[in-house]
Design a protein around this motif. Structure first.
Motif, PDB file in Angstrom:
ATOM      1  N   ALA A  31       0.822  -1.212   0.000  1.00  0.00           N
ATOM      2  CA  ALA A  31       0.000   0.000   0.000  1.00  0.00           C
ATOM      3  C   ALA A  31       0.854   1.260   0.000  1.00  0.00           C
ATOM      4  CB  ALA A  31      -0.909  -0.008   1.229  1.00  0.00           C
ATOM      5  N   MET A  32       2.098   1.157   0.431  1.00  0.00           N
ATOM      6  CA  MET A  32       2.962   2.329   0.505  1.00  0.00           C
ATOM      7  C   MET A  32       3.679   2.613  -0.810  1.00  0.00           C
ATOM      8  SD  MET A  32       4.685   1.521   4.227  1.00  0.00           S
ATOM      9  CE  MET A  32       5.724   2.977   4.224  1.00  0.00           C
ATOM     10  N   SER A 159      -4.607  -1.629   5.834  1.00  0.00           N
ATOM     11  CA  SER A 159      -3.281  -1.372   5.262  1.00  0.00           C
ATOM     12  C   SER A 159      -3.357  -0.344   4.141  1.00  0.00           C
ATOM     13  CB  SER A 159      -2.652  -2.673   4.750  1.00  0.00           C
ATOM     14  OG  SER A 159      -3.287  -3.122   3.559  1.00  0.00           O
ATOM     15  N   PHE A 160      -4.425  -0.384   3.352  1.00  0.00           N
ATOM     16  CA  PHE A 160      -4.545   0.562   2.249  1.00  0.00           C
ATOM     17  C   PHE A 160      -5.034   1.935   2.698  1.00  0.00           C
ATOM     18  CE2 PHE A 160      -4.185  -3.240  -0.340  1.00  0.00           C
ATOM     19  CZ  PHE A 160      -3.342  -2.782  -1.349  1.00  0.00           C
ATOM     20  N   VAL A 161      -5.402   2.064   3.958  1.00  0.00           N
ATOM     21  CA  VAL A 161      -5.639   3.380   4.549  1.00  0.00           C
ATOM     22  C   VAL A 161      -4.364   3.885   5.217  1.00  0.00           C
ATOM     23  CG1 VAL A 161      -6.888   4.643   6.331  1.00  0.00           C
ATOM     24  CG2 VAL A 161      -8.101   3.024   4.870  1.00  0.00           C
ATOM     25  N   ALA A 165      -1.211   7.019   4.217  1.00  0.00           N
ATOM     26  CA  ALA A 165      -1.084   8.019   5.279  1.00  0.00           C
ATOM     27  C   ALA A 165       0.361   8.113   5.754  1.00  0.00           C
ATOM     28  CB  ALA A 165      -2.007   7.662   6.438  1.00  0.00           C
ATOM     29  N   LEU A 166       1.033   6.970   5.909  1.00  0.00           N
ATOM     30  CA  LEU A 166       2.443   6.989   6.302  1.00  0.00           C
ATOM     31  C   LEU A 166       3.305   7.669   5.248  1.00  0.00           C
ATOM     32  CD1 LEU A 166       2.892   3.391   7.798  1.00  0.00           C
ATOM     33  CD2 LEU A 166       2.908   5.560   9.032  1.00  0.00           C
ATOM     34  N   GLY A 284      -6.885  12.768  -0.024  1.00  0.00           N
ATOM     35  CA  GLY A 284      -6.406  11.598   0.700  1.00  0.00           C
ATOM     36  C   GLY A 284      -7.270  11.266   1.900  1.00  0.00           C
ATOM     37  N   LEU A 285      -7.753  12.293   2.601  1.00  0.00           N
ATOM     38  CA  LEU A 285      -8.597  12.068   3.774  1.00  0.00           C
ATOM     39  C   LEU A 285      -9.948  11.485   3.369  1.00  0.00           C
ATOM     40  CD1 LEU A 285      -7.844  15.329   5.798  1.00  0.00           C
ATOM     41  CD2 LEU A 285      -6.953  13.029   6.211  1.00  0.00           C
ATOM     42  N   VAL A 286     -10.493  11.972   2.260  1.00  0.00           N
ATOM     43  CA  VAL A 286     -11.776  11.443   1.793  1.00  0.00           C
ATOM     44  C   VAL A 286     -11.632   9.964   1.434  1.00  0.00           C
ATOM     45  CG1 VAL A 286     -13.520  11.581  -0.019  1.00  0.00           C
ATOM     46  CG2 VAL A 286     -12.587  13.678   0.971  1.00  0.00           C
TER      47      VAL A 286
END
Length: 442
Positions: A31-32, A159-161, A165-166, A284-286
């Motif tokens: 995800a990263m 993980s995909f959230v 975010a990281l 990204g937050l949405v």
């Protein structure tokens, strides 16, 4: 939710408390890397076109390499395949970081990204396969298997959230290269821990000669257990030819690719709308809010009555995807966007988890890891293609055009769900390792 909570506790006892920790941290780099590579190459090259080329190459590599790694894991066992893949991928991600920082040309960067995508160790699909094997070996009922798949689906969603975010946090306080360096470290350390965990022995590689076992598995369906012509305690001899895949499986893979297309179209539409509203940082937050709701919905599937079969769940999830995606066509404000995508997120995990469950029931046992990896790769491939197409549509015709692609994908999913004869019957049980006792491995 008492019964559901008890079911999740039983899932955790199958492999012990360490397994979900290392499997989650081991799949987090997947995800990263997609978002991280885009940010890194955009910053070091100054070209969004180059960043898009690298991101596309990464997705293409994962789409092509996932089923192959799954097939190798089926044939040779998860331990050697995951060990080789996680270290190869860690080196490839490190090479991508160094090449980007050295401002290497677009083509070499894309080739390195292609290798990094192809080397993704597929820990999510293989963790599903492993939990299913442990549940079948413990003589669990189908409800526990479905709960295990719901649990794994939730880990994927989280993980995909958390992954993007990281990356965003690293890019804000330091540099995108820091996030990818962390991804390489997680691949090497947590990927190795997942490979070396004792539960890796839960599956017998199909490439090995089959020997008599101590006790046969309990039959999972009519005709699957030992009878007069099948002595208890011995497995059929291994066949050189791979078992054929039921036709319904191909429809489910197409449905999963359409789910990826829906993801990509939503991402393009969200990005375009927040830009039009002069709030691009909210995109990204949405998207993360949608992922959180999907994770919650995934956990809640454990409470669905067992009498509601998987084919019915597939059709119901498809109807929900259509009904909940249509409001996106009329969204014009940030508040309405948050509401629409959070509600839509409730339909994502049920569709994904149901397809994983149907695949587990229908595919031959010796092709389960390959099939799980194929589903994950279908999502990645569908999302990459949709991002490219819907992004252009959003740029030319506005956010509603991208959201229309999402609605169209949902309609096609319903068409597949209604026309596919996916009989809700048990597949052959996943074979445990030779001589392994029935029960959990810790």
């Amino acid at each position: 939710m008492t019964a559901a909570t008890a079911a999740f506790r039983r899932v955790l006892t199958l492999g012990g408390p360490l397994l979900p920790v290392v499997s989650f941290l081991g799949r987090l780099p997947t995800a990263m890397c997609q978002f991280g590579s885009l940010l890194l190459v955009a910053e070091t090259s100054g070209s969004l076109a180059t960043a898009g080329l690298v991101g596309g190459a990464l997705a293409a590599g994962q789409t092509a390499g996932g089923p192959l790694l799954g097939r190798l894991a089926d044939r040779h066992g998860q331990r050697p395949v995951v060990l080789a893949a996680c270290w190869f991928d860690a080196l490839a991600v490190t090479a991508l970081v160094l090449a980007a920082l050295a401002r290497t040309g677009a083509l070499p960067l894309a080739l390195i990204a292609l290798l990094a995508g192809a080397g993704v160790p597929q820990i999510g699909p293989l963790a599903r396969t492993r939990l299913v094997a442990l549940a079948r070996r413990a003589r669990a009922d189908d409800r526990l298997v479905h709960t295990a798949l719901s649990f794994e689906g939730t880990l994927d969603e989280v993980s995909f959230v958390l992954g993007p975010a990281l990356v965003g946090l690293s890019a804000t306080v330091a540099h995108p290269a820091v996030a990818l360096a962390l991804a390489a470290l997680l691949l090497a350390v947590c990927g190795s821990a997942f490979a070396l965990h004792p539960t890796a022995a839960a599956l017998r590689p199909t490439g090995e000669a089959l020997r008599p076992t101590g006790e046969a598995l309990r039959p999972t369906g009519a005709g699957s257990g030992p009878g007069p012509d099948r002595p208890r305690g011995r497995r059929p001899a291994a066949r050189s030819a791979r078992a054929r895949m039921p036709r319904a499986v191909h429809a489910m893979r197409a449905s999963m690719a359409l789910q990826g297309a829906l993801f990509g179209a939503c991402q393009s539409g969200i990005t375009a709308l927040t830009a039009d509203l002069h709030r691009p940082a909210q995109a990204g937050l949405v998207y993360a809010a949608m992922g959180v709701m999907s994770a919650v919905a995934g956990l809640s599937l454990a409470a669905v009555p067992a009498r509601i079969g998987l084919p019915v769940r597939w059709r119901a999830a498809a109807v929900a995807l259509i009904a909940l995606s249509v409001p996106l066509l009329f969204v014009r404000s940030l508040g309405a966007l948050y509401l629409a995508v959070v509600v839509l997120g409730a339909a994502f995990a049920p569709h994904l988890i149901t397809l994983f469950g149907l695949t587990e029931r229908l595919v031959p046992a010796d092709r389960l890891a390959e099939s799980m990896a194929f589903l994950t790769s279908a999502v990645v491939g569908g999302q990459a293609l949709s991002l490219a197409a819907s992004g252009r549509l959003a740029e030319a015709h506005g956010p509603s055009a991208a959201f229309a692609v999402a609605v169209g994908a949902a309609v096609l999913i319903l068409g597949l769900a209604l026309t596919t004869r996916a009989t809700d019957r048990p597949a052959a049980a996943v074979r445990p390792a030779a001589g392994a006792p029935a029960g959990s491995v810790r």
